[in-house]
Scaffold this active site. Structure first.
Site, short mmCIF file in Angstrom:
data_model
loop_
_atom_site.label_atom_id
_atom_site.label_comp_id
_atom_site.label_asym_id
_atom_site.label_seq_id
_atom_site.Cartn_x
_atom_site.Cartn_y
_atom_site.Cartn_z
N GLY A 1 0.44 -1.17 0.09
CA GLY A 1 0.27 0.03 -0.28
C GLY A 1 0.94 1.31 0.09
O GLY A 1 2.22 1.23 -0.08
N TYR B 1 -15.12 3.18 7.56
CA TYR B 1 -13.68 3.75 8.21
C TYR B 1 -13.53 3.92 9.19
O TYR B 1 -12.00 4.23 9.82
CB TYR B 1 -12.86 4.17 6.99
N LYS C 1 -12.06 2.66 12.49
CA LYS C 1 -10.39 2.98 13.08
C LYS C 1 -10.49 3.54 14.42
O LYS C 1 -9.83 3.55 15.31
CB LYS C 1 -9.54 4.59 12.39
N ILE D 1 -2.20 -9.12 0.33
CA ILE D 1 -2.45 -10.90 -0.36
C ILE D 1 -2.00 -10.74 -1.89
O ILE D 1 -2.63 -11.14 -1.97
CB ILE D 1 -4.23 -9.75 -0.29
N ARG D 2 -1.71 -9.51 -2.34
CA ARG D 2 -1.18 -10.05 -3.55
C ARG D 2 0.78 -9.24 -3.45
O ARG D 2 1.11 -9.14 -3.19
CB ARG D 2 -1.51 -9.54 -4.65
C1 VAH Z 1 -8.42 8.04 3.66
N1 VAH Z 1 -5.88 8.91 3.16
O1 VAH Z 1 -8.76 9.75 2.52
C2 VAH Z 1 -6.89 8.11 3.78
C3 VAH Z 1 -6.89 9.14 5.46
C4 VAH Z 1 -6.77 11.11 6.71
C5 VAH Z 1 -7.32 10.41 5.24
O2 VAH Z 1 -7.60 8.24 6.55
O3 VAH Z 1 -9.50 8.20 3.72
#
Ligand code: VAH
Length: 312
Positions: free
Chosen positions: A9, A139, A143, A33-34
């Protein structure tokens, strides 16, 4: 030995370079994974899926890592398209690592959090380490939950897990994958390729950002810090540098005077960006492990354009 999961990544790629430089190629195992596109003959890569706990266990038993960097996750924009997958990968990937680290006695774990853990009711400017956190992206929710789990495993099992709430990260070696802050990377690639960029965030959308050099240095500085100095076991705020699409476009025009910026309305990432802070306060990182930023917006724009020009 160090194992980097999610090593292909945006962050993993450059952490691998820095950690191999610091500890030697033989001490750092990259995993994803790849298979990676490139791997030089003395670099070690092992495929792994962070959702396959048995596979991870045999990898860890084979290589006996003393440190694990868990960079595998689905970012904010893609996470809104595939919420169940994002929750599964971000939460169960972390849980597998937390449990295996306790079971196998792995000394140190690094795991990235994000400014995405803040939400609409968090203070927008100079957002502090402790405040209301009501993230409304899958997301960000994953987190925040991950931060709570990390602190729990530290308190209940003494697991030395360390984490940073990264701002948006800008780099030229590897493109980011599906983030809301990706415009700040794409803009440089487009400025050099076509001389113009249509931005998916509005021109006054201020967000905290950070150059990859600073993000990697911060990560290693945190991991090297004496455990007794660390007062945060959820995840450290890092401020980086805050700017708007308008400001970064003006910075690029200082170097590429013919650059043209335009704005596209209605992108779903605008709502995500609007829920995040405009700037962050990182007093705990500065106090606990002497953090200080090196790259301001001018330095970022200059370094990005110089590197993209020589590597295009
Ligand atoms: C995103 N680059 O945009 C990530 C990050 C604060 C942004 O968590 O999801």
């Amino acid at each position: 030995t160090i194992i980097i999961l999610g090593a292909n990544g945006q962050i993993g790629t450059e952490l691998a370079i820095a950690l191999r430089k610091k500890f030697g190629d033989q001490q750092v195992i990259t995993s994803d994974i790849r298979e990676p596109q490139t791997l030089s003959e003395n670099e070690i890569f092992e495929p792994a899926n962070v959702l396959d706990k048995d596979g991870l266990q045999s990898l860890f038993l084979q290589h006996k890592p003393t440190q694990i960097y868990l960079l595998a996750a689905m970012l904010s924009a893609t996470g809104e398209q595939y919420p169940q997958k994002a929750w599964d990968l971000n939460m169960n990937g972390l849980l597998n690592i937390l449990d295996l680290a306790v079971e196998l006695g792995i000394k140190k774990i690094f795991w990235p959090s994000s400014i995405a853990v803040f939400g609409p009711h968090s203070p927008k400017k100079d957002t502090p380490q402790y405040c209301v956190m009501d993230p409304n992206s899958i997301y960000g929710i994953s987190k925040l939950a991950g931060e709570r789990l990390s602190e729990y495993y530290y308190n209940k099992h003494g697991l030395d897990i360390r984490s940073i709430r990264y701002p948006g990260i800008i780099s030229w070696k590897t493109q980011p994958g599906g983030g809301t802050t990706d415009y700040a990377v794409h803009i440089f690639f487009e400025a050099l390729r076509t001389g113009k960029y249509e931005c998916f965030l509005s021109e006054d959308t201020a967000l905290p950002m950070m150059y990859m050099e600073d993000a990697v240095r911060a990560t290693i500085q945190l991991m090297d810090a004496p455990a007794e100095n660390l007062t945060i076991r959820s995840s450290y705020n890092l401020a980086g540098v805050s700017f708007t699409p308008h400001e970064i476009a003006e910075e690029i025009k200082k170097i590429l005077p013919n650059f043209e910026m335009s704005y596209k309305e209605g992108d779903p990432r605008q709502a995500i960006a609007n829920s995040w802070p405009q700037s962050i306060e990182d007093d705990y990182a500065r106090k606990d492990w002497n953090w200080e930023l090196k790259f301001d917006l001018t330095a970022i724009a200059t370094d990005m354009i110089n590197n993209l020009k020589t590597n295009e």
